[in-house]
Design an enzyme around this catalytic site. Structure first.
Site, PDB file in Angstrom:
ATOM      1  N   ARG A  34      77.699  29.485  74.442  1.00 67.25           N
ATOM      2  CA  ARG A  34      77.642  28.287  75.641  1.00 67.25           C
ATOM      3  C   ARG A  34      78.061  29.127  76.602  1.00 67.25           C
ATOM      4  O   ARG A  34      77.484  28.575  77.997  1.00 67.25           O
ATOM      5  CB  ARG A  34      78.787  26.951  75.591  1.00 67.25           C
ATOM      6  CG  ARG A  34      77.846  26.226  74.150  1.00 67.25           C
ATOM      7  CD  ARG A  34      78.788  25.225  74.252  1.00 67.25           C
ATOM      8  NE  ARG A  34      80.693  26.364  74.003  1.00 67.25           N
ATOM      9  CZ  ARG A  34      81.687  25.348  73.938  1.00 67.25           C
ATOM     10  NH1 ARG A  34      81.241  23.656  73.735  1.00 67.25           N
ATOM     11  NH2 ARG A  34      82.366  25.809  73.624  1.00 67.25           N
ATOM     12  N   ASP A  59      74.285  25.533  73.840  1.00 65.74           N
ATOM     13  CA  ASP A  59      75.075  24.757  73.114  1.00 65.74           C
ATOM     14  C   ASP A  59      74.181  24.871  71.150  1.00 65.74           C
ATOM     15  O   ASP A  59      72.892  24.349  71.515  1.00 65.74           O
ATOM     16  CB  ASP A  59      75.292  24.114  73.479  1.00 65.74           C
ATOM     17  CG  ASP A  59      76.605  23.306  72.537  1.00 65.74           C
ATOM     18  OD1 ASP A  59      77.339  23.735  71.402  1.00 65.74           O
ATOM     19  OD2 ASP A  59      77.377  22.674  72.801  1.00 65.74           O
ATOM     20  N   TYR A 152      87.712  18.267  59.537  1.00 62.25           N
ATOM     21  CA  TYR A 152      87.649  19.500  60.080  1.00 62.25           C
ATOM     22  C   TYR A 152      86.913  20.529  58.490  1.00 62.25           C
ATOM     23  O   TYR A 152      86.050  20.970  58.180  1.00 62.25           O
ATOM     24  CB  TYR A 152      88.458  20.954  60.755  1.00 62.25           C
ATOM     25  CG  TYR A 152      88.184  22.162  60.559  1.00 62.25           C
ATOM     26  CD1 TYR A 152      87.158  23.110  61.205  1.00 62.25           C
ATOM     27  CD2 TYR A 152      89.198  22.814  59.676  1.00 62.25           C
ATOM     28  CE1 TYR A 152      87.074  24.181  60.963  1.00 62.25           C
ATOM     29  CE2 TYR A 152      88.579  24.255  59.306  1.00 62.25           C
ATOM     30  CZ  TYR A 152      87.797  25.298  60.490  1.00 62.25           C
ATOM     31  OH  TYR A 152      88.021  26.404  59.945  1.00 62.25           O
ATOM     32  N   LYS A 156      83.413  21.995  56.811  1.00 59.62           N
ATOM     33  CA  LYS A 156      83.528  22.861  56.208  1.00 59.62           C
ATOM     34  C   LYS A 156      82.545  22.856  54.560  1.00 59.62           C
ATOM     35  O   LYS A 156      82.832  24.108  53.671  1.00 59.62           O
ATOM     36  CB  LYS A 156      84.882  23.510  56.501  1.00 59.62           C
ATOM     37  CG  LYS A 156      85.157  24.298  57.559  1.00 59.62           C
ATOM     38  CD  LYS A 156      83.969  25.467  58.151  1.00 59.62           C
ATOM     39  CE  LYS A 156      84.245  25.698  59.559  1.00 59.62           C
ATOM     40  NZ  LYS A 156      83.492  27.260  60.068  1.00 59.62           N
ATOM     41  N   GLY A 183      90.505  32.086  56.139  1.00 62.79           N
ATOM     42  CA  GLY A 183      92.414  32.129  56.117  1.00 62.79           C
ATOM     43  C   GLY A 183      92.860  31.807  57.327  1.00 62.79           C
ATOM     44  O   GLY A 183      91.566  31.541  58.295  1.00 62.79           O
TER      45      GLY A 183
END
Length: 251
Positions: A34, A59, A152, A156, A183
């Site tokens: 962006r 974007d 979130y 994922k 991680g």
């Protein structure tokens, strides 16, 4: 060598590390993000090191703009060999019932819909050529939810499911699909998650030596350079003292 590699979210963190590692590998880069000014700085730095770089400022949530840029690529850049779907973010760490709906939409639109948009735009060309590689940047958070991670983690988990589904869809071709699941990685990830609260972000990495963007980029380049008959389907990459998304031993 000399592959055309498209990396989304390439202005910082894992995306920027991937840009540097693929450049060192001798590949040609299409970098998206962006921040046009930052993209231009990165292009200048990599070009000075002998890498061919094309930057596209948009974007991934903007499907129309993404389509315009990809469809109007110069002829010499149209054959994309590797797509690194890296653009993504986490926002907030509240319980699900107290979350900010605007944060939810941003995560879903970037982490899931943005990935789908880029996949839809790039992968048909790979299938037509019977050659190509999609590397999705997932997360250990996609394996199991952790406190405050709710939406979130769900995005994922979607990246894992989409990676697995795409791998099935292209199994009759030579196109490969890799899901990398990092991680704890020290980037500006936590700063964004906490809306610029640097002190709170720093506590995420306190007492443990986290991974770096370079660690993840090393695995991405390794996967892309594997022999054609080898598909690195999924890799979980954790810091030594991290056992899972929620088990971290701090010293």
């Amino acid at each position: 060598m000399n592959k055309v590699v498209l990396i989304t979210g390439a202005t910082s963190g894992i995306g920027l590390a991937c840009a540097k590692k693929f450049a060192a590998n001798g590949d040609r880069l299409i970098l998206t993000g962006r921040n046009e000014h930052r993209l231009n700085e990165i292009r200048k730095a990599l070009t000075e090191k002998g890498c061919e770089v094309l930057t596209l400022a948009f974007d991934v949530r903007d499907r129309e703009k993404a389509a315009k840029y990809i469809q109007e690529l110069p002829a010499e850049w149209q054959q994309i060999d590797v797509l690194v779907n890296n653009a993504g973010l986490a926002l907030g760490l509240e319980p699900e019932y107290e979350g900010n709906p605007d944060d939810w939409e941003t995560m879903i639109d970037t982490n899931i819909k943005g990935l789908l948009t880029m996949t839809r735009l790039v992968v048909p060309g790979m299938v037509a050529r019977n050659s190509g590689h999609i590397i999705n940047i997932g997360s250990v958070a996609g394996d199991a939810a952790y406190a405050g991670g709710n939406v979130y983690c769900a995005t994922k988990a979607a990246v894992k499911a989409l990676s697995d589904g795409l791998r099935i869809d292209v199994a009759n071709t030579a196109v490969r699909v890799t899901n990398l699941k990092p991680g704890l990685v020290e980037t500006n990830f936590s700063n964004i998650r906490f809306h610029g609260d640097s002190d709170r972000a720093a506590n995420v990495y306190k007492g443990i030596k986290p991974l770096t963007g370079d660690d993840i980029a090393d695995v991405a380049v390794y996967a892309s350079n594997a022999p054609e008959h080898v598909q690195i389907a999924e890799v979980l990459i954790l810091a030594t003292h991290q056992a899972s998304g929620s088990v971290i031993v701090r010293k």
